[in-house]
Design an enzyme around this catalytic site. Structure first.
Site, PDB file in Angstrom:
ATOM      1  N   HIS A  96       0.616  -1.235  -0.505  1.00 10.23           N
ATOM      2  CA  HIS A  96       0.076   0.235  -0.013  1.00 10.23           C
ATOM      3  C   HIS A  96       0.551   1.514  -0.082  1.00 10.23           C
ATOM      4  CE1 HIS A  96      -3.070   2.923   1.998  1.00 10.23           C
ATOM      5  NE2 HIS A  96      -3.228   2.935   0.997  1.00 10.23           N
ATOM      6  N   ASN A 147      -5.080   3.236   7.023  1.00 11.92           N
ATOM      7  CA  ASN A 147      -6.541   4.404   6.850  1.00 11.92           C
ATOM      8  C   ASN A 147      -7.644   4.169   8.018  1.00 11.92           C
ATOM      9  OD1 ASN A 147      -5.951   5.381   4.001  1.00 11.92           O
ATOM     10  ND2 ASN A 147      -6.436   4.113   3.118  1.00 11.92           N
TER      11      ASN A 147
HETATM   12  N1  3HC Z   1       4.192  14.211  -7.810  1.00 14.43           N
HETATM   13  C1  3HC Z   1       2.847  14.336  -7.620  1.00 14.43           C
HETATM   14  N2  3HC Z   1       1.950  14.986  -7.311  1.00 14.43           N
HETATM   15  C2  3HC Z   1       3.574  16.360  -6.412  1.00 14.43           C
HETATM   16  C3  3HC Z   1       4.948  16.149  -6.642  1.00 14.43           C
HETATM   17  C4  3HC Z   1       5.174  15.477  -7.085  1.00 14.43           C
HETATM   18  N3  3HC Z   1       6.845  14.703  -7.805  1.00 14.43           N
HETATM   19  N4  3HC Z   1       5.337  16.932  -6.047  1.00 14.43           N
HETATM   20  C5  3HC Z   1       3.626  17.765  -5.472  1.00 14.43           C
HETATM   21  N5  3HC Z   1       3.184  17.301  -5.767  1.00 14.43           N
HETATM   22  C6  3HC Z   1       1.503  17.835  -5.877  1.00 14.43           C
HETATM   23  C7  3HC Z   1       0.876  18.321  -4.423  1.00 14.43           C
HETATM   24  O1  3HC Z   1       0.212  17.282  -3.769  1.00 14.43           O
HETATM   25  C8  3HC Z   1       0.743  19.669  -4.748  1.00 14.43           C
HETATM   26  O2  3HC Z   1      -1.105  19.797  -6.134  1.00 14.43           O
HETATM   27  P1  3HC Z   1      -1.432  21.698  -6.631  1.00 14.43           P
HETATM   28  O3  3HC Z   1       0.141  21.859  -6.849  1.00 14.43           O
HETATM   29  O4  3HC Z   1      -1.614  20.831  -7.912  1.00 14.43           O
HETATM   30  O5  3HC Z   1      -1.262  21.561  -5.691  1.00 14.43           O
HETATM   31  C9  3HC Z   1       1.097  20.306  -5.054  1.00 14.43           C
HETATM   32  O6  3HC Z   1       1.996  18.818  -6.189  1.00 14.43           O
HETATM   33  C10 3HC Z   1       1.581  20.749  -4.069  1.00 14.43           C
HETATM   34  O7  3HC Z   1       3.071  20.637  -4.332  1.00 14.43           O
HETATM   35  P2  3HC Z   1       4.747  21.331  -3.316  1.00 14.43           P
HETATM   36  O8  3HC Z   1       5.465  20.958  -3.966  1.00 14.43           O
HETATM   37  O9  3HC Z   1       3.688  22.759  -3.131  1.00 14.43           O
HETATM   38  O10 3HC Z   1       3.994  21.176  -2.110  1.00 14.43           O
HETATM   39  P3  3HC Z   1       4.816  20.258  -1.186  1.00 14.43           P
HETATM   40  O11 3HC Z   1       6.088  19.427  -1.703  1.00 14.43           O
HETATM   41  O12 3HC Z   1       5.494  21.018   0.376  1.00 14.43           O
HETATM   42  O13 3HC Z   1       4.523  18.958  -0.414  1.00 14.43           O
HETATM   43  C11 3HC Z   1       2.330  17.126  -0.021  1.00 14.43           C
HETATM   44  C12 3HC Z   1       2.921  18.488  -0.879  1.00 14.43           C
HETATM   45  C13 3HC Z   1       3.663  16.223   0.699  1.00 14.43           C
HETATM   46  C14 3HC Z   1       1.398  16.065  -1.268  1.00 14.43           C
HETATM   47  C15 3HC Z   1       2.148  17.875   1.484  1.00 14.43           C
HETATM   48  O14 3HC Z   1       1.400  18.622   1.411  1.00 14.43           O
HETATM   49  C16 3HC Z   1       1.683  16.759   2.417  1.00 14.43           C
HETATM   50  O15 3HC Z   1       2.146  15.702   3.060  1.00 14.43           O
HETATM   51  N6  3HC Z   1       0.368  16.216   2.169  1.00 14.43           N
HETATM   52  C17 3HC Z   1      -0.685  14.973   3.169  1.00 14.43           C
HETATM   53  C18 3HC Z   1      -0.271  13.881   1.950  1.00 14.43           C
HETATM   54  C19 3HC Z   1      -0.920  12.475   2.997  1.00 14.43           C
HETATM   55  O16 3HC Z   1      -1.060  12.582   4.007  1.00 14.43           O
HETATM   56  N7  3HC Z   1      -0.858  11.705   1.890  1.00 14.43           N
HETATM   57  C20 3HC Z   1      -1.382  10.695   2.451  1.00 14.43           C
HETATM   58  C21 3HC Z   1      -2.563  10.113   1.472  1.00 14.43           C
HETATM   59  S1  3HC Z   1      -3.527   8.644   2.255  1.00 14.43           S
HETATM   60  C22 3HC Z   1      -3.069   7.611   1.218  1.00 14.43           C
HETATM   61  O17 3HC Z   1      -2.378   7.940   0.224  1.00 14.43           O
HETATM   62  C23 3HC Z   1      -3.469   6.059   1.289  1.00 14.43           C
HETATM   63  C24 3HC Z   1      -4.799   5.665   0.498  1.00 14.43           C
HETATM   64  O18 3HC Z   1      -5.489   4.305   0.279  1.00 14.43           O
HETATM   65  C25 3HC Z   1      -5.999   7.429   0.942  1.00 14.43           C
END
Ligand code: 3HC
Length: 284
Positions: free
Chosen positions: A140, A190
């Site tokens: 996962h 989750n």
């Molecule tokens: N590839 C894909 N997406 C990317 C990326 C990359 N290389 N780099 C950034 N992103 C995404 C972000 O989500 C966001 O989208 P947007 O620009 O369209 O708004 C944007 O790109 C943000 O970029 P930043 O560089 O400004 O953001 P940061 O690098 O500072 O942080 C993050 C982004 C790591 C996503 C942070 O916000 C974070 O940790 N968020 C919480 C994520 C989380 O909790 N994930 C787990 C979810 S639960 C899960 O996945 C389990 C499933 O089973 C449901």
């Protein structure tokens, strides 16, 4: 690397992220989906994700070209015939996943390990529809896959130590931290995250606070990188609902009841970022 040729089922949010990360570590990938359109969209997402990494100086343009050259796309599951690991990342639906596992079992080499990126569904159940249940493992990944450091490893009842160790090693080789959890509804991440998001939706539903204030509360008050409603939109409200249903049905406790507002949003097709509307508006 323990695996040389990896298949990925699904070119959506999780599938394309997994394909990208595997290709970034020098491994050939076959990414499969049911339509060319989904595959093109998936490849575009990989390109823009690489562009973000280039901007952050975490990747060069040469490396981006190499990553893309390692990913082949197909609409035929038969193209997994040379894969030694296939990771299923299709929609969170039991019947769909069972069907995919039956087909994978037919087309993949007998030695291949079949992994599922399911966020909540029983690995044991998926393993049971194959002729190689000891080679079925839960793997996962978190969204966005290229940035998030965790892989939750799930052992089905039948999973062998050898298969589990190989998958753990592979995840570590991809630069991820691998944790081991039991095959119980929604596993660990989750089981903890989704009731929190569901409760945030109840707080909105009961008029206790606004969307923005709920997110500010949790971002500024508990240092979460995203507020719970932003995160719900990011994950997809249909996925959040599917996981709450698995928890509710699997554990039978009323504390896991999906918030009626979440159900309504999904009925309306307001699925979050991917549909242009969720708790926030992403149109335009
Ligand atoms: N590839 C894909 N997406 C990317 C990326 C990359 N290389 N780099 C950034 N992103 C995404 C972000 O989500 C966001 O989208 P947007 O620009 O369209 O708004 C944007 O790109 C943000 O970029 P930043 O560089 O400004 O953001 P940061 O690098 O500072 O942080 C993050 C982004 C790591 C996503 C942070 O916000 C974070 O940790 N968020 C919480 C994520 C989380 O909790 N994930 C787990 C979810 S639960 C899960 O996945 C389990 C499933 O089973 C449901």
């Amino acid at each position: 690397m323990s695996f040389k040729n990896v298949g990925v089922v699904g070119a959506g949010q999780m599938g394309n992220g997994i394909a990208q990360v595997v290709a970034m570590h020098g491994v050939s990938v076959v990414m499969m989906d049911v339509s060319e359109e989904s595959l093109t969209k998936g490849l575009k997402t990989i390109e823009s994700s690489c562009d973000r990494l280039i901007k952050k100086e975490l990747m060069t343009t040469q490396e981006k070209a190499e990553v893309l050259s390692r990913i082949k796309t197909t609409v035929h599951m038969g193209d997994f015939r040379d894969c030694d690991l296939v990771i299923e990342a299709a929609t969170e639906n039991v019947e769909l996943k069972l069907n995919i596992f039956r087909q994978l079992d037919e087309v993949c080499p007998p030695k291949a390990i079949l992994a599922s990126n399911t966020s909540s569904i029983s690995i044991t159940k998926m393993a049971a529809v194959t002729s190689r249940p000891e080679q079925v493992v839960g793997m996962h990944f978190m969204n966005p896959v290229p940035l998030m450091k965790l892989v939750e490893g799930i052992r089905g009842l039948q999973t062998s130590d050898q298969s589990f160790r190989k998958v753990a090693q592979f995840a570590e080789n991809l630069g991820k931290t691998f944790i081991e959890v039991k095959d119980m509804p929604a596993f660990a991440v989750n089981r903890i995250l989704m009731p929190m998001i569901n409760e945030a939706i109840y707080v909105l539903h009961e008029g206790i606070a606004s969307v923005e204030d709920i997110d500010s509360a949790m971002k500024l008050g508990t240092n979460q990188p995203m507020g719970p409603l932003t995160l719900a939109d990011f994950v997809g409200l249909d996925t959040c609902l599917a996981i709450m249903n698995v928890l509710h049905e699997g554990l039978g406790e009323s504390k896991y009841r999906p918030c009626p507002l979440l159900v309504k949003y999904v009925e309306a097709g307001w699925l979050g970022r991917k549909s242009g509307r969720g708790f926030y508006n992403y149109a335009g």
